[in-house]
Design a protein around this motif. Sequence first.
Motif, PDB file in Angstrom:
ATOM      1  N   ARG A   1      26.465  -7.633   3.598  1.00  0.00           N
ATOM      2  CA  ARG A   1      26.024  -8.344   2.402  1.00  0.00           C
ATOM      3  C   ARG A   1      24.609  -7.946   2.009  1.00  0.00           C
ATOM      4  N   GLU A   2      23.753  -7.763   2.993  1.00  0.00           N
ATOM      5  CA  GLU A   2      22.374  -7.385   2.707  1.00  0.00           C
ATOM      6  C   GLU A   2      22.311  -6.031   2.008  1.00  0.00           C
ATOM      7  N   ALA A   3      23.189  -5.115   2.408  1.00  0.00           N
ATOM      8  CA  ALA A   3      23.211  -3.791   1.783  1.00  0.00           C
ATOM      9  C   ALA A   3      23.518  -3.894   0.298  1.00  0.00           C
ATOM     10  N   ILE A   4      24.475  -4.742  -0.064  1.00  0.00           N
ATOM     11  CA  ILE A   4      24.821  -4.920  -1.466  1.00  0.00           C
ATOM     12  C   ILE A   4      23.662  -5.563  -2.214  1.00  0.00           C
ATOM     13  N   GLU A   5      23.008  -6.523  -1.601  1.00  0.00           N
ATOM     14  CA  GLU A   5      21.867  -7.174  -2.241  1.00  0.00           C
ATOM     15  C   GLU A   5      20.753  -6.171  -2.513  1.00  0.00           C
ATOM     16  N   GLU A   6      20.460  -5.310  -1.539  1.00  0.00           N
ATOM     17  CA  GLU A   6      19.441  -4.272  -1.731  1.00  0.00           C
ATOM     18  C   GLU A   6      19.784  -3.378  -2.924  1.00  0.00           C
ATOM     19  N   ALA A   7      21.034  -2.949  -2.977  1.00  0.00           N
ATOM     20  CA  ALA A   7      21.446  -2.025  -4.033  1.00  0.00           C
ATOM     21  C   ALA A   7      21.379  -2.677  -5.406  1.00  0.00           C
ATOM     22  N   LEU A   8      21.804  -3.909  -5.503  1.00  0.00           N
ATOM     23  CA  LEU A   8      21.787  -4.582  -6.804  1.00  0.00           C
ATOM     24  C   LEU A   8      20.362  -4.873  -7.262  1.00  0.00           C
ATOM     25  N   LEU A   9      19.443  -5.092  -6.318  1.00  0.00           N
ATOM     26  CA  LEU A   9      18.031  -5.202  -6.682  1.00  0.00           C
ATOM     27  C   LEU A   9      17.512  -3.901  -7.263  1.00  0.00           C
ATOM     28  N   ASP A  10      17.899  -2.775  -6.667  1.00  0.00           N
ATOM     29  CA  ASP A  10      17.478  -1.479  -7.207  1.00  0.00           C
ATOM     30  C   ASP A  10      18.028  -1.272  -8.609  1.00  0.00           C
ATOM     31  N   GLU A  11      19.264  -1.674  -8.826  1.00  0.00           N
ATOM     32  CA  GLU A  11      19.832  -1.567 -10.163  1.00  0.00           C
ATOM     33  C   GLU A  11      19.013  -2.391 -11.160  1.00  0.00           C
ATOM     34  N   ALA A  12      18.666  -3.603 -10.786  1.00  0.00           N
ATOM     35  CA  ALA A  12      17.897  -4.476 -11.664  1.00  0.00           C
ATOM     36  C   ALA A  12      16.510  -3.916 -11.941  1.00  0.00           C
ATOM     37  N   GLU A  13      15.959  -3.161 -10.987  1.00  0.00           N
ATOM     38  CA  GLU A  13      14.619  -2.607 -11.147  1.00  0.00           C
ATOM     39  C   GLU A  13      14.599  -1.293 -11.929  1.00  0.00           C
ATOM     40  N   GLY A  14      15.771  -0.751 -12.263  1.00  0.00           N
ATOM     41  CA  GLY A  14      15.787   0.431 -13.120  1.00  0.00           C
ATOM     42  C   GLY A  14      16.301   1.702 -12.490  1.00  0.00           C
TER      43      GLY A  14
ATOM     44  N   ALA B   1       2.147   7.651  -6.534  1.00  0.00           N
ATOM     45  CA  ALA B   1       1.364   8.877  -6.718  1.00  0.00           C
ATOM     46  C   ALA B   1       2.192  10.114  -6.411  1.00  0.00           C
ATOM     47  N   MET B   2       3.016  10.034  -5.389  1.00  0.00           N
ATOM     48  CA  MET B   2       3.883  11.150  -5.011  1.00  0.00           C
ATOM     49  C   MET B   2       4.913  11.423  -6.103  1.00  0.00           C
ATOM     50  N   ALA B   3       5.543  10.368  -6.614  1.00  0.00           N
ATOM     51  CA  ALA B   3       6.548  10.534  -7.661  1.00  0.00           C
ATOM     52  C   ALA B   3       5.943  11.129  -8.928  1.00  0.00           C
ATOM     53  N   LEU B   4       4.758  10.695  -9.291  1.00  0.00           N
ATOM     54  CA  LEU B   4       4.105  11.233 -10.481  1.00  0.00           C
ATOM     55  C   LEU B   4       3.766  12.715 -10.299  1.00  0.00           C
ATOM     56  N   ALA B   5       3.333  13.098  -9.093  1.00  0.00           N
ATOM     57  CA  ALA B   5       3.042  14.515  -8.845  1.00  0.00           C
ATOM     58  C   ALA B   5       4.296  15.364  -9.019  1.00  0.00           C
ATOM     59  N   HIS B   6       5.429  14.878  -8.561  1.00  0.00           N
ATOM     60  CA  HIS B   6       6.676  15.636  -8.690  1.00  0.00           C
ATOM     61  C   HIS B   6       7.155  15.667 -10.139  1.00  0.00           C
ATOM     62  N   ALA B   7       6.992  14.552 -10.849  1.00  0.00           N
ATOM     63  CA  ALA B   7       7.376  14.530 -12.260  1.00  0.00           C
ATOM     64  C   ALA B   7       6.530  15.507 -13.065  1.00  0.00           C
TER      65      ALA B   7
ATOM     66  N   ILE C   1       7.849   2.441  -9.381  1.00  0.00           N
ATOM     67  CA  ILE C   1       7.884   3.865  -9.736  1.00  0.00           C
ATOM     68  C   ILE C   1       8.401   4.042 -11.158  1.00  0.00           C
ATOM     69  N   ARG C   2       9.425   3.261 -11.540  1.00  0.00           N
ATOM     70  CA  ARG C   2       9.946   3.358 -12.907  1.00  0.00           C
ATOM     71  C   ARG C   2       8.866   3.031 -13.930  1.00  0.00           C
TER      72      ARG C   2
ATOM     73  N   ARG D   1       0.842  -1.208   0.000  1.00  0.00           N
ATOM     74  CA  ARG D   1       0.000   0.000   0.000  1.00  0.00           C
ATOM     75  C   ARG D   1       0.871   1.250   0.000  1.00  0.00           C
ATOM     76  N   THR D   2       1.997   1.186   0.716  1.00  0.00           N
ATOM     77  CA  THR D   2       2.915   2.318   0.723  1.00  0.00           C
ATOM     78  C   THR D   2       3.463   2.586  -0.672  1.00  0.00           C
ATOM     79  N   VAL D   3       3.839   1.537  -1.388  1.00  0.00           N
ATOM     80  CA  VAL D   3       4.389   1.721  -2.732  1.00  0.00           C
ATOM     81  C   VAL D   3       3.382   2.428  -3.630  1.00  0.00           C
ATOM     82  N   GLU D   4       2.105   2.105  -3.523  1.00  0.00           N
ATOM     83  CA  GLU D   4       1.094   2.794  -4.332  1.00  0.00           C
ATOM     84  C   GLU D   4       1.068   4.294  -4.021  1.00  0.00           C
ATOM     85  N   GLN D   5       1.211   4.643  -2.759  1.00  0.00           N
ATOM     86  CA  GLN D   5       1.230   6.049  -2.370  1.00  0.00           C
ATOM     87  C   GLN D   5       2.499   6.741  -2.881  1.00  0.00           C
ATOM     88  N   LEU D   6       3.612   6.032  -2.850  1.00  0.00           N
ATOM     89  CA  LEU D   6       4.868   6.593  -3.345  1.00  0.00           C
ATOM     90  C   LEU D   6       4.815   6.827  -4.854  1.00  0.00           C
TER      91      LEU D   6
END
Length: 356
Positions: free
Chosen positions: A248-261, A164-170, A190-191, A157-162
């Motif tokens: 290790r978790e920090a690197i995993e998070e970052a590489l997921l973001d890269e994969a998501e765009g 909407a927020m990103a689109l308003a700023h764009a 968001i991408r 539910r948070t992602v849906e709100q985010l």
Amino acid sequence: MPTRPDSARRPALSLPRRLRRLRRTASLRALVEETVLRPADLIAPLFVIEGEGPAEEIASMPGQRRLPLADLVAECRELWALGIPAVDLFAKVPEEAKDAVGSAALGADSLIARAVRAVKAAVPELTVITDIALDPYTTHGHDGLLTADGCDVDNDRTVEQLIAMALAHARAGADMVAPSDMMDGRIGAIRAALDAEGFMQVGLLAYSAKFASGFYGPFREAVGSGKVGTVAGPADKKSYQLNPANRREAIEEALLDEAEGADILMVKPAGLYLDIIRDLRERTRLPLAAYQISGEYAQIHAAARLGWIDYATCRDESLLAIKRAGADMILTYFAKEVATAARVSDRWGLLATAGA
């Protein structure tokens, strides 16, 4: 006849390499300097408030202010003239504007949307980045929406709100949006939403490795989001921000973001997590940002005021360390004064003669 000092009588050490030869003068040090910090490497975080003024001082962040729109525009003009290429905008809304779902973050008339339009109209060349998170807008101070029982943050539910927020700023003209919430899947969502509305050129600066740090206190004062823990139940930012113990978790998070765009990855805090910056620099070809956070800024000010450190030397060294670790760009509250100092520094640059 005067005798020579003992050092002159002693034979020289037989050393094929004397590294001090290249440290002897400022100009030699400049020639071999490996890491260079420029105003163009810096992003200035700015706090925005409603009304026509005056600007509000932030007690725990000396030199930083919450800016009404007219002052914000003037500040952005100054930063651009100093060579700062980008700003990141954060809102502090009145308490009466907050609710449980962060409604004030949304729509064409939101504070940040109006701020983006004002800045882009005045300084169109400046890159305007906007924070995408709900904590400045919610009564409970979390970065997302709570579950019905108040015991957790509802990821999807948070992602849906985010979105909407990103689109308003764009729509307002933001060059880049920066999700700082640490919800799973928000970068890809968001991408996709930006692309679907034709905002393919709006960038994503992902807070990819954002840790549950104890050094965020001054920032939370600045945006008025320091109420976490007053809600019923065990909801805690540690349930979505990274454990400071986990590398290790920090690197995993970052590489997921890269994969998501994501277009740019970020580590936050910066100076406390130089190992993460270096690890990530070695794992990705994406540009890498680091956020020197409010607590890092405040402690340098506090120690300098007590006379324990030299302010300018330690300020500059702290930034140089972040750049040396591998960051391409640094979000820092020191941006304006460092860029100002660069304008009046000697010909070898801001940091070349530090400690001479």
